[in-house]
Scaffold this motif. Structure first.
Motif, PDB file in Angstrom:
ATOM      1  N   GLY A 128       0.826  -1.215   0.000  1.00 29.23           N
ATOM      2  CA  GLY A 128       0.000   0.000   0.000  1.00 29.23           C
ATOM      3  C   GLY A 128       0.853   1.255   0.000  1.00 29.23           C
ATOM      4  O   GLY A 128       0.547   2.222  -0.708  1.00 29.23           O
ATOM      5  N   LEU A 129       1.944   1.258   0.788  1.00 26.40           N
ATOM      6  CA  LEU A 129       2.851   2.408   0.806  1.00 26.40           C
ATOM      7  C   LEU A 129       3.497   2.615  -0.560  1.00 26.40           C
ATOM      8  O   LEU A 129       3.563   3.745  -1.070  1.00 26.40           O
ATOM      9  CB  LEU A 129       3.941   2.197   1.869  1.00 26.40           C
ATOM     10  CG  LEU A 129       3.478   2.207   3.334  1.00 26.40           C
ATOM     11  CD1 LEU A 129       4.614   1.751   4.245  1.00 26.40           C
ATOM     12  CD2 LEU A 129       2.986   3.587   3.742  1.00 26.40           C
ATOM     13  N   PHE A 130       3.965   1.520  -1.156  1.00 27.66           N
ATOM     14  CA  PHE A 130       4.577   1.612  -2.487  1.00 27.66           C
ATOM     15  C   PHE A 130       3.559   2.079  -3.529  1.00 27.66           C
ATOM     16  O   PHE A 130       3.858   2.942  -4.365  1.00 27.66           O
ATOM     17  CB  PHE A 130       5.157   0.256  -2.883  1.00 27.66           C
ATOM     18  CG  PHE A 130       5.623   0.205  -4.322  1.00 27.66           C
ATOM     19  CD1 PHE A 130       6.870   0.705  -4.673  1.00 27.66           C
ATOM     20  CD2 PHE A 130       4.812  -0.319  -5.321  1.00 27.66           C
ATOM     21  CE1 PHE A 130       7.297   0.672  -5.998  1.00 27.66           C
ATOM     22  CE2 PHE A 130       5.227  -0.357  -6.642  1.00 27.66           C
ATOM     23  CZ  PHE A 130       6.476   0.138  -6.980  1.00 27.66           C
ATOM     24  N   THR A 131       2.364   1.503  -3.489  1.00 25.33           N
ATOM     25  CA  THR A 131       1.320   1.848  -4.473  1.00 25.33           C
ATOM     26  C   THR A 131       0.958   3.319  -4.387  1.00 25.33           C
ATOM     27  O   THR A 131       0.820   4.003  -5.422  1.00 25.33           O
ATOM     28  CB  THR A 131       0.064   0.978  -4.241  1.00 25.33           C
ATOM     29  OG1 THR A 131       0.418  -0.397  -4.369  1.00 25.33           O
ATOM     30  CG2 THR A 131      -1.018   1.318  -5.252  1.00 25.33           C
ATOM     31  N   GLN A 132       0.809   3.834  -3.168  1.00 24.84           N
ATOM     32  CA  GLN A 132       0.460   5.239  -3.002  1.00 24.84           C
ATOM     33  C   GLN A 132       1.593   6.137  -3.490  1.00 24.84           C
ATOM     34  O   GLN A 132       1.358   7.149  -4.166  1.00 24.84           O
ATOM     35  CB  GLN A 132       0.149   5.531  -1.531  1.00 24.84           C
ATOM     36  CG  GLN A 132      -0.521   6.876  -1.278  1.00 24.84           C
ATOM     37  CD  GLN A 132      -1.996   6.872  -1.640  1.00 24.84           C
ATOM     38  OE1 GLN A 132      -2.352   6.611  -2.786  1.00 24.84           O
ATOM     39  NE2 GLN A 132      -2.856   7.182  -0.686  1.00 24.84           N
TER      40      GLN A 132
END
Length: 478
Positions: free
Chosen positions: A243-247
């Motif tokens: 989720g951190l990478f995607t955001q």
């Protein structure tokens, strides 16, 4: 002003209105949902991104580009594309439905079964807008597309916020994607109703697929490698880290992809019309490269510069780990418009075979970079993405120079001054980090300083581009 120049200017204006308005609303909603849902929900949806994206690629299969480029397109061409889109979308959805348990097992996330089967419906829905959007693009009617998209995102936002208010969790993101697609179909058919007037044509299919098949193969490669990071991170790490990478990836890529899309979707049909005038085509492409760089470069580098205070203020402390990833990725996405415009020229020239060849070469490089960086962690993966982007720049510009006068050196000379100005303004503005400690004040002062400096310098050192942009924004359309 000639008819084609007038259409191009008006097209850029309405394309900008559509993309900026739509993306701005979606960005605001994404930031709100980021605070409410947290990284894990975005990670779960990110795990499915590659499967949805590949399905969408198969549904189009390069037919849209083939139709736009074709000079003598007919109603049979549109009808054939429509029937093909619908059949392929049905096949893709059935495969997604059947494969849902296997996808869930791969990630060891049982909730992905239902998420895949519901989110996959978007593939079916989007198939009903491919021809309408292509027809409007051929006519360079971006005003109608803007109205449909803005109304769609407005209605979708209302539904999304209602779902978020009632705590539907990750299903809020699914509802956002599906509702936007459904409203798109509704409004496109309200503003530009169209139904096929004839049956499927084998000759049309053969011609369109002959050009589009190579673009399809290229697009599948690009889609897989664009989303392979989500697969690797989702498998080797966890949903929160994904989720951190995607955001970080979404925020850093959004300005580049949005503004490049604005320019590309207008210039591709326009330049397809002048494809036989080599001098005019090369001149138009060089102007397009410079316009893209002068608008997009400062936004991307500026976004990387303020990533830490921006994410802290907008999303909260739990997202702060994404800031460093976002800064790294912005350095790579600065080149995105240059890649896209160079590859666009290959399509206009009808060299979909060369387009495919370049994709294969670049994906071999990406694979090597991935093998090296994956064991080193997510930060190393991001650095590898940037490295691959700069290597790809040399490959793309080399082959463009073979088909036109736009050699690698000529492009570099045209763009280097813009890039130096961008980094210079960013360096000056970054001094506020040493003077001010408050995140909100830092954010405001850095943005004001960087934009003011850049605006003033560009006005005097790149005056032709400055005047062109101002005229395109404020000139009244006839």
């Amino acid at each position: 002003m000639s008819s084609i120049k007038q259409k191009t200017t008006n097209g850029l204006k309405w394309s900008a209105i559509e993309r900026i308005a739509t993306q701005a609303v979606q960005l605001i909603v994404m930031l709100i949902l980021g605070r409410m849902l947290g990284p894990e929900a975005f990670g779960l949806v990110g795990m499915l991104a590659i499967f949805i994206a590949i399905s969408q690629t198969f549904v189009d299969s390069g037919f849209s580009s083939a139709l736009i480029r074709k000079q003598d397109r007919s109603e049979a061409d549109y009808a054939t594309t429509f029937y093909f889109n619908i059949v392929i979308s049905l096949i893709c959805y059935v495969l997604l439905f059947i494969c849902a348990p296997y996808i869930a097992d791969f990630y060891q996330q049982p909730e992905l079964i239902n998420l895949t089967r519901v989110l996959g419906i978007v593939v079916l829905v989007n198939a009903f807008t491919v021809v309408q959007r292509t027809r409007l693009t051929v006519a360079m009617d971006f005003k109608t597309q803007a109205k449909a998209s803005i109304l769609s995102v407005s209605c979708s936002t209302i539904i999304t916020l209602i779902l978020a208010y009632y705590n539907f969790g990750v299903w809020v993101l699914v509802g956002q994607t599906l509702s936007f697609a459904i409203f798109n179909v509704i409004f496109f058919n309200v503003f530009d109703p169209w139904l096929p007037k004839c049956g499927f044509s084998k000759s049309s299919f053969k011609e369109l697929f002959g050009f589009g098949s190579k673009l399809l193969a290229s697009a599948i490669l690009a889609t897989i490698y664009e989303n392979i990071y989500q697969i690797i991170i989702g498998k080797l790490f966890n949903a929160g880290q994904l989720g951190l990478f995607t955001q970080a990836k979404n925020l850093s890529s959004m300005p580049a992809m949005t503004l490049t899309g604005i320019i590309q979707r207008v210039t591709y049909p326009m330049m397809s019309q002048i494809q036989n005038d080599k001098q005019a085509l090369d001149k138009a492409y060089l102007l397009t490269l410079r316009l893209a760089a002068v608008v997009i470069s400062p936004l991307i580098i500026g976004l990387g510069l303020v990533s830490k205070p921006l994410l802290t203020v907008l999303l909260g402390q739990e997202w702060q780990s994404a800031a460093e990833l976002m800064t790294i990725l912005c350095i790579g996405y600065m080149l995105y418009p240059i890649h896209a415009i160079n590859l666009n020229l290959l399509q206009v020239k009808g060299r979909s075979d060369l387009f495919l060849k370049l994709e294969i070469i670049k994906k071999v490089i990406t694979t090597i970079v991935l093998v090296i960086t994956v064991p080193l962690g997510i930060k190393a993966i991001c650095i590898g993405m940037v490295t691959q982007s700069y290597l790809a720049l040399f490959i793309n510009t080399y082959y463009t120079g073979k088909l036109s006068s736009l050699t690698m050196l000529k492009q570099f000379k045209a763009l280097i001054s813009i890039w130096l100005l961008t980094f210079g303004c960013a360096a000056v503005a970054s001094l506020w980090y040493l003077i001010v400690g408050n995140d909100i004040i830092q954010l405001g002062l850095i943005i004001i300083t960087a934009l003011s400096l850049y605006f003033i310098i560009i006005k005097y050192l790149q005056s032709d581009l400055f005047d062109y942009i101002i005229n395109a924004i404020f000139r009244k359309s006839n």
